[in-house]
Design an enzyme around this catalytic site. Structure first.
Site, PDB file in Angstrom:
ATOM      1  N   GLU A 107       1.062  -1.266  -0.313  1.00 50.62           N
ATOM      2  CA  GLU A 107       0.335   0.221   0.105  1.00 50.62           C
ATOM      3  C   GLU A 107       0.632   1.154   0.435  1.00 50.62           C
ATOM      4  O   GLU A 107       0.120   2.132  -0.897  1.00 50.62           O
ATOM      5  CB  GLU A 107      -1.498  -0.096   1.179  1.00 50.62           C
ATOM      6  CG  GLU A 107      -2.185  -0.910   1.281  1.00 50.62           C
ATOM      7  CD  GLU A 107      -3.072  -1.409   2.286  1.00 50.62           C
ATOM      8  OE1 GLU A 107      -2.701  -1.454   3.222  1.00 50.62           O
ATOM      9  OE2 GLU A 107      -4.272  -1.114   2.194  1.00 50.62           O
ATOM     10  N   GLU A 127      -4.159  -9.274   2.740  1.00 52.10           N
ATOM     11  CA  GLU A 127      -4.716  -9.177   3.955  1.00 52.10           C
ATOM     12  C   GLU A 127      -5.614 -10.300   4.138  1.00 52.10           C
ATOM     13  O   GLU A 127      -6.177 -10.837   5.293  1.00 52.10           O
ATOM     14  CB  GLU A 127      -5.794  -7.959   4.206  1.00 52.10           C
ATOM     15  CG  GLU A 127      -4.378  -6.945   4.382  1.00 52.10           C
ATOM     16  CD  GLU A 127      -3.580  -6.120   3.154  1.00 52.10           C
ATOM     17  OE1 GLU A 127      -3.445  -7.205   2.407  1.00 52.10           O
ATOM     18  OE2 GLU A 127      -2.923  -5.276   3.492  1.00 52.10           O
TER      19      GLU A 127
END
Ligand code: NAD
Length: 700
Positions: A107, A127
């Site tokens: 990210e 995730e």
């Protein structure tokens, strides 16, 4: 303790380089976030910088967020605040990626204006594997980089993507031919000259070629595919938001979803397993620096069901393997089966054809144990018979070189007794693989009374090298997993006598989340296998005429499960069907034993099957057979299809509350009677319950 993480900023020739140094994997802790943000402010304030690079020291880029921080509200600055600051920089900033940039690490990279990676780097948003969704812009930026379809697929799969594929998809912009940092600096300078600052948030998500009802379709597919896992389902909504809403609005939805999932029971269970699978390698009296023996070649005895799978596991991991059988015919059958499995992998595109040949070239067969004279590790997978195994180990003792590790794949026999057939019991260990051994991740490593510490350390290391999760077990009947499985199967069959059907029992447990129900598992493993195990242990079995009597009956009828096409079910074209004959058999047995049949609820099935397992686990812990409660959870989640989103049987038990477990066992005892002690809680379970504690408290 790790040293405090450092984030440094150096400026050379107008290029600022931010280096994150938080060993071992540059996890994005609070200090790292604050450090990057401070560096960004410095770049903004300095005015002398034309371009910037974000990189990390040591073996990897920021590999991900610090998972231990997930149990608490994230301390400011949040990662997305850092990302937004990076993205808003007025000078181009380039991510220089080596090692892995996963989750929060990727990210950060996506918030930079350009991404350069090492050829061996991996990137991704894994995730979902922790029951989460990317929470710092990942669900909004990835679709903007690679399009809605590819982004959704990657977020749902949580897959690590190797640099070449990442380049093709657009996750990264360039693969560095030489030094990553130098390439990133050059790219940053180039962007500065071109005055080109491509901000990911400003891009439009590509939906090229997608049908109008793409998201509705995906939502329906996710409902089916991700049973028990809400995070990958939510990913559909978030990627849709990336397509249809401005960045800030999509981001707000993502933040809300991320907070929700971090607090969810599923994510907590998956995080527990994440740490449990790492903790499992820690053996208190076998320190990490214990030297391991060099294992370069492997011998396998027996080319049956297990020998084949074990040989394949080692071949797939690059070891040369010699497999020994008693007869040419059996050897040929085993070698042909290995060839076929590899051919299937090639056919499915999982294995390049030349690798099949390369693997087979490392495989040799023999009919004489002397062929194993040079092997470093020998794994015996012959018949489950003490006389045969002791004879084999006595022969191995004569044939094998000093220092060779002699392992047995026994599932029930006393390893100490097998070891005593040799003059080197310190070199003997148990390696309990699960079927199919080339697929199942679990490997119970059984430590005998005299097994040397370096032999334990070596096998733990070998487990990792062949892609298994090694869990240490002491010697007892059934070790950790099968010893607990016994009570589970016993109750599943007793419930049939009381009025449930195989279909109902299996469905109640698959609805709970088990990969398969117990009747289907017994049919798959072979009812002969469980019958023969019981036969070998009759002396220690309860004096209960109903004990696994249905399994015994089916065995005597020659209904051995899938292999004969009949067992608890009838198999037609590989599909299990209800068999009226089995229902008749169940009713007849119930009547013979004087057991009244009644309606049984799914709740009762789940409780009756799981509580004995939990109590047995407590006993296993008390006896020191398992090192810790979380090891037991790993055994069940990697070897027995226990739902990962429930964290394993003991994590689940702690969730129920051990006082409730004890109360429920007492209620069952009061209703059904308890002549065989099935419903008497193990002393450790009782003690923990009385103290208001859980299994998790044992670790503290
Ligand atoms: P299997 O009957 O399929 O294979 C055993 C093989 O060993 C046969 O091919 C036989 O010819 C060979 N063999 C017997 N004596 C031998 C000797 N002296 N030298 C060389 N080869 C010999 O059995 P399996 O299911 O593969 O089980 C092997 C071992 O693994 C057993 O100890 C069993 O308890 C254990 N195990 C089995 C499973 C399972 O699911 N089948 C799971 C875990 C452990």
């Amino acid at each position: 303790m790790n040293e405090a993480p450092r984030v440094t900023l150096t400026v050379k020739d107008g290029v600022a380089v931010i280096v994150v140094d938080n060993p071992p994997v540059n996890a994005i802790s609070h200090a790292v976030r604050a450090g990057i943000l401070a560096a960004v402010s410095e770049i903004e304030d300095g005015g002398k910088v034309e371009a910037a690079v974000l990189t990390a020291a040591g073996r990897t880029f920021m590999s991900g967020s610090d998972i231990r921080e997930f149990d608490f509200p994230q301390k400011e600055p949040h990662l997305e605040l850092v990302n937004a600051a990076l993205e808003a920089l007025a000078v181009p900033i380039v991510a220089a990626i080596h090692g892995t940039a996963l989750g929060g690490g990727f990210e950060l990279a996506m918030a930079c204006h350009y991404r350069v990676a090492d050829a061996k780097a991996k990137v991704g948003l894994p995730e979902v594997n922790l029951g989460l969704i990317p929470g710092a812009g990942g669900t909004q930026r990835l679709p903007r980089l690679i399009g809605a379809k590819a982004a959704l697929e990657l977020i749902q799969a949580g897959r690590h993507v190797a640099a070449p594929e990442a380049l093709k998809l657009g996750m990264i912009d360039e693969i560095a031919m030489g030094d990553v940092l130098a390439t990133a600096i050059a790219a940053a300078k180039r962007l500065a000259v071109e005055k080109n600052i491509p901000r990911t948030r400003a891009r439009v998500v590509s939906t090229a070629g997608l049908p109008a009802d793409f998201f509705a379709e995906q939502r329906a597919a996710a409902q089916k595919k991700f049973r028990g896992f809400p995070a990958p389902m939510a990913a559909v909504d978030l990627v849709e938001a990336a397509v249809k809403q401005p960045f800030a609005e999509g981001r707000a939805l993502e933040a809300e979803a991320s907070r929700h999932f971090k607090a969810s029971a599923e994510s907590k269970a998956l995080r527990h397993l994440f740490f449990a699978e790492r903790e499992v390698a820690r053996i208190p009296d076998v320190p990490k620096d214990t030297p391991v023996r060099a294992i370069q070649s492997v011998g396998v005895i027996g080319a049956g069901t297990m020998g084949r799978g074990i040989a394949l596991s080692f071949l797939n991991a690059g070891f040369p393997v010699i497999i020994v059988e008693t007869k040419q015919e059996a050897l040929d059958r085993g070698l042909a089966a290995i060839d076929q499995t590899l051919a299937r992998d090639v056919g499915k595109g999982r294995l390049p054809a030349d690798q099949k040949a390369e693997r087979l070239a490392r495989l040799n067969g023999a009919l004489d144990l002397t062929a194993l004279a040079g092997a470093d590790l020998i794994i015996e997978a012959a018949f489950e018979n003490m006389v045969i195994k002791r004879r084999l180990f006595a022969q191995l003792d004569k044939v094998c070189k000093p220092g060779a590790i002699l392992a047995s794949n026994t599932s029930t026999l006393d390893l100490n007794h097998i070891a005593a057939a040799t003059s080197r019991p310190a070199d003997v260990i148990g390696t309990h693989f699960f079927s199919p051994a080339n697929i199942m991740r679990l490997l119970e490593i059984v430590r005998g009374r005299e097994t040397a510490k370096d032999v334990v350390a070596t096998l733990m290391d070998v487990a990792k090298r062949i892609g298994k999760v090694g869990v240490l077990s002491g010697v007892c009947f059934g070790f950790i997993g099968n010893r607990m499985f016994e009570g589970y199967v016993r109750e599943s069959q007793r419930l049939l006598l009381e009025g449930a059907t195989p279909g109902q029992v299996d469905k109640a447990l698959t609805d709970f989340g088990m990969a398969m129900g117990p009747c289907a598992v017994c049919d798959l493993a072979g009812l002969d296998v469980s019958y023969l195990t019981r036969e070998g242990n009759r002396a220690h079995m309860p004096n209960d005429p109903s004990y696994c009597v249905l399994g015994d009956k089916l065995y005597h009828l020659g209904r051995l499960g899938q292999k004969t096409g009949t067992g608890f079910y009838l198999y037609e074209n590989g599909k299990a069907k209800t068999d009226p004959d089995v229902e008749t058999l169940i009713r007849a047995e119930a009547s013979r034993l004087g057991i009244e049949q009644r309606a049984i609820t799914d709740e009762e099935i789940v409780e009756r099957c799981l509580l004995p397992m939990i109590s047995e686990a407590a006993q296993i812990l008390d006896e020191g057979i398992a090192l810790r409660a979380s090891d037991i959870d790993v055994v069940w989640c990697t070897g027995y299809g226990f739902p990962r989103f429930r964290g394993g049987p003991l994590w689940y038990a702690d969730g129920l509350g051990l006082a409730n477990v004890v109360t429920r066992m007492a209620a069952i005892a009061a209703r059904l009677g308890n002549p065989h002690g099935y419903w008497t809680p193990a002393p450790l379970l009782k003690r923990l319950a009385a103290e208001g504690k859980g299994f998790g408290d044992l670790a503290k």
